[in-house]
Design a protein around this motif. Structure first.
Motif, PDB file in Angstrom:
ATOM      1  N   ARG A   1     -21.806 -74.170  89.164  1.00  0.00           N
ATOM      2  CA  ARG A   1     -22.327 -72.681  87.383  1.00  0.00           C
ATOM      3  C   ARG A   1     -22.646 -73.836  86.709  1.00  0.00           C
ATOM      4  O   ARG A   1     -22.009 -74.603  85.831  1.00  0.00           O
ATOM      5  N   ARG A   2     -23.202 -72.851  86.216  1.00  0.00           N
ATOM      6  CA  ARG A   2     -24.067 -73.864  84.195  1.00  0.00           C
ATOM      7  C   ARG A   2     -24.643 -72.669  83.900  1.00  0.00           C
ATOM      8  O   ARG A   2     -24.443 -71.676  84.000  1.00  0.00           O
TER       9      ARG A   2
ATOM     10  N   TRP B   1     -32.525 -66.231  72.581  1.00  0.00           N
ATOM     11  CA  TRP B   1     -32.858 -66.569  73.721  1.00  0.00           C
ATOM     12  C   TRP B   1     -32.373 -65.367  74.936  1.00  0.00           C
ATOM     13  O   TRP B   1     -32.787 -64.956  76.344  1.00  0.00           O
TER      14      TRP B   1
ATOM     15  N   CYS C   1     -24.982 -66.051  81.835  1.00  0.00           N
ATOM     16  CA  CYS C   1     -24.186 -66.808  80.174  1.00  0.00           C
ATOM     17  C   CYS C   1     -23.351 -66.040  79.248  1.00  0.00           C
ATOM     18  O   CYS C   1     -23.961 -65.421  79.869  1.00  0.00           O
ATOM     19  N   TRP C   2     -21.682 -66.283  79.529  1.00  0.00           N
ATOM     20  CA  TRP C   2     -21.354 -65.249  78.867  1.00  0.00           C
ATOM     21  C   TRP C   2     -21.665 -65.250  77.105  1.00  0.00           C
ATOM     22  O   TRP C   2     -22.371 -66.769  76.739  1.00  0.00           O
TER      23      TRP C   2
ATOM     24  N   MET D   1     -20.285 -63.852  70.967  1.00  0.00           N
ATOM     25  CA  MET D   1     -20.756 -63.841  69.665  1.00  0.00           C
ATOM     26  C   MET D   1     -22.065 -62.556  69.611  1.00  0.00           C
ATOM     27  O   MET D   1     -22.657 -62.695  70.283  1.00  0.00           O
TER      28      MET D   1
ATOM     29  N   ARG E   1     -16.283 -81.819  79.933  1.00  0.00           N
ATOM     30  CA  ARG E   1     -15.085 -81.621  80.363  1.00  0.00           C
ATOM     31  C   ARG E   1     -14.317 -82.974  79.874  1.00  0.00           C
ATOM     32  O   ARG E   1     -14.166 -83.962  79.717  1.00  0.00           O
TER      33      ARG E   1
HETATM   34  C1  LIG Z   1     -15.278 -67.374  75.812  1.00  0.00           C
HETATM   35  C2  LIG Z   1     -17.221 -67.168  75.705  1.00  0.00           C
HETATM   36  C3  LIG Z   1     -18.016 -67.432  74.794  1.00  0.00           C
HETATM   37  C4  LIG Z   1     -19.363 -67.698  74.985  1.00  0.00           C
HETATM   38  N1  LIG Z   1     -20.350 -67.662  74.104  1.00  0.00           N
HETATM   39  C5  LIG Z   1     -21.465 -68.203  74.245  1.00  0.00           C
HETATM   40  C6  LIG Z   1     -22.666 -67.492  73.244  1.00  0.00           C
HETATM   41  O1  LIG Z   1     -22.066 -66.082  72.611  1.00  0.00           O
HETATM   42  N2  LIG Z   1     -23.758 -67.849  73.460  1.00  0.00           N
HETATM   43  C7  LIG Z   1     -24.000 -69.190  74.049  1.00  0.00           C
HETATM   44  O2  LIG Z   1     -25.272 -69.217  73.934  1.00  0.00           O
HETATM   45  N3  LIG Z   1     -22.942 -69.469  75.118  1.00  0.00           N
HETATM   46  C8  LIG Z   1     -21.693 -68.810  75.486  1.00  0.00           C
HETATM   47  N4  LIG Z   1     -20.681 -69.470  76.169  1.00  0.00           N
HETATM   48  C9  LIG Z   1     -20.950 -70.483  76.341  1.00  0.00           C
HETATM   49  C10 LIG Z   1     -20.602 -71.816  76.725  1.00  0.00           C
HETATM   50  O3  LIG Z   1     -21.407 -72.008  75.737  1.00  0.00           O
HETATM   51  C11 LIG Z   1     -20.346 -72.395  77.853  1.00  0.00           C
HETATM   52  O4  LIG Z   1     -19.456 -71.966  78.448  1.00  0.00           O
HETATM   53  C12 LIG Z   1     -19.486 -73.715  77.350  1.00  0.00           C
HETATM   54  O5  LIG Z   1     -21.024 -74.576  76.669  1.00  0.00           O
HETATM   55  C13 LIG Z   1     -19.975 -75.125  78.781  1.00  0.00           C
HETATM   56  O6  LIG Z   1     -20.985 -74.676  80.173  1.00  0.00           O
HETATM   57  P1  LIG Z   1     -21.327 -74.188  80.853  1.00  0.00           P
HETATM   58  O7  LIG Z   1     -20.739 -72.323  80.796  1.00  0.00           O
HETATM   59  O8  LIG Z   1     -22.387 -74.491  81.321  1.00  0.00           O
HETATM   60  O9  LIG Z   1     -20.044 -75.233  81.440  1.00  0.00           O
HETATM   61  C14 LIG Z   1     -19.430 -68.922  75.823  1.00  0.00           C
HETATM   62  C15 LIG Z   1     -18.925 -69.426  76.958  1.00  0.00           C
HETATM   63  C16 LIG Z   1     -17.254 -68.512  76.482  1.00  0.00           C
HETATM   64  C17 LIG Z   1     -16.121 -68.916  78.153  1.00  0.00           C
END
Ligand SMILES: Cc1cc2nc3c(=O)[nH]c(=O)nc-3n(C[C@H](O)[C@H](O)[C@H](O)COP(=O)(O)O)c2cc1C
Length: 202
Positions: A10-11, A69, A153-154, A157, A193
């Motif tokens: 997962r990314r 995006w 992608c979560w 914001m 990580r």
């Molecule tokens: C609670 C939470 C809020 C996040 N908010 C944003 C966001 O608003 N915009 C974004 O581009 N990524 C967001 N992310 C993604 C994180 O940036 C990302 O999970 C982290 O950098 C690790 O990368 P990976 O998910 O590829 O492992 C969020 C992730 C989480 C869990």
């Protein structure tokens, strides 16, 4: 694919192909959410699924603080917690546990105290507890998406009030996250990580 593979593959994906996620794939994502665990089995998660291109474009501007995006996603899940039903359904679980006699009285007292604490809590605390439950459901969606070859992608914001107004989301719903999804158009490497040592308390 097994769980270990899904977790490690997962990314966060922020570039998507112009390809629709099929209805039966959306059903599988929702099923993954539906089966998530929750405190007192209250299942507070609710989802508004946004697929309309104009709505996704609207979402990609001020509503997500300029994260453009987001406009390339095929689906956005507006992930909500029903704060009213959260307490009601937790209460119903406690009543069931009490009436069915499956719990020893000392444990029942502890559960009733736990629920009363939630009822007395400030709305911010209640929201936090409900959001923790919803996070599990959202994580299950993200992992199921990996198996389906989808990217997610979560989005943490966002402007909650603007989104609630735009999509007529009822007052008692707290928007706890947005989740963008679609077929990935990028293949990013793993993000850094912390080491195991850093996350284990001595
Ligand atoms: C609670 C939470 C809020 C996040 N908010 C944003 C966001 O608003 N915009 C974004 O581009 N990524 C967001 N992310 C993604 C994180 O940036 C990302 O999970 C982290 O950098 C690790 O990368 P990976 O998910 O590829 O492992 C969020 C992730 C989480 C869990």
């Amino acid at each position: 694919m097994d769980v270990v593979q899904a977790i490690s593959k997962r990314r966060s994906i922020r570039k998507f192909l112009d390809k629709d996620v099929a209805g039966d794939e959306i059903d599988l994502l929702l099923e993954a959410a539906r089966l998530a665990p929750s405190g007192l089995n209250a299942q507070p998660w609710r989802f508004r699924i946004i697929q309309n291109k104009d709505d996704i474009t609207w979402l990609s501007r001020e509503a997500v603080k300029g994260q453009r995006w987001v406009g390339g996603a095929n689906i956005i899940f507006v992930c909500c917690a029903d704060l009213t039903r959260y307490l009601e359904d937790a209460g119903a679980s406690v009543r069931f546990l009490r009436d069915s006699g499956v719990l020893p009285p000392e444990m029942l007292a502890g559960i009733e105290e736990y629920l009363q604490k939630a009822r007395d809590a400030s709305s911010e605390l209640l929201r936090g507890a409900a959001a923790a439950n919803c996070s599990i459901a959202i994580t299950q969606i993200m992992l199921q998406a990996v198996e389906l070859g989808l990217g997610t992608c979560w989005i943490g914001m966002y402007d909650e009030e603007a989104i609630k107004e735009k999509f007529n989301i009822p007052e008692q719903m707290a928007v706890v996250a947005l989740l963008a999804a679609g077929y990935p158009a990028e293949n990013p490497g793993p993000r850094p990580r912390k080491s195991r040592e850093e996350i284990i308390l001595p």
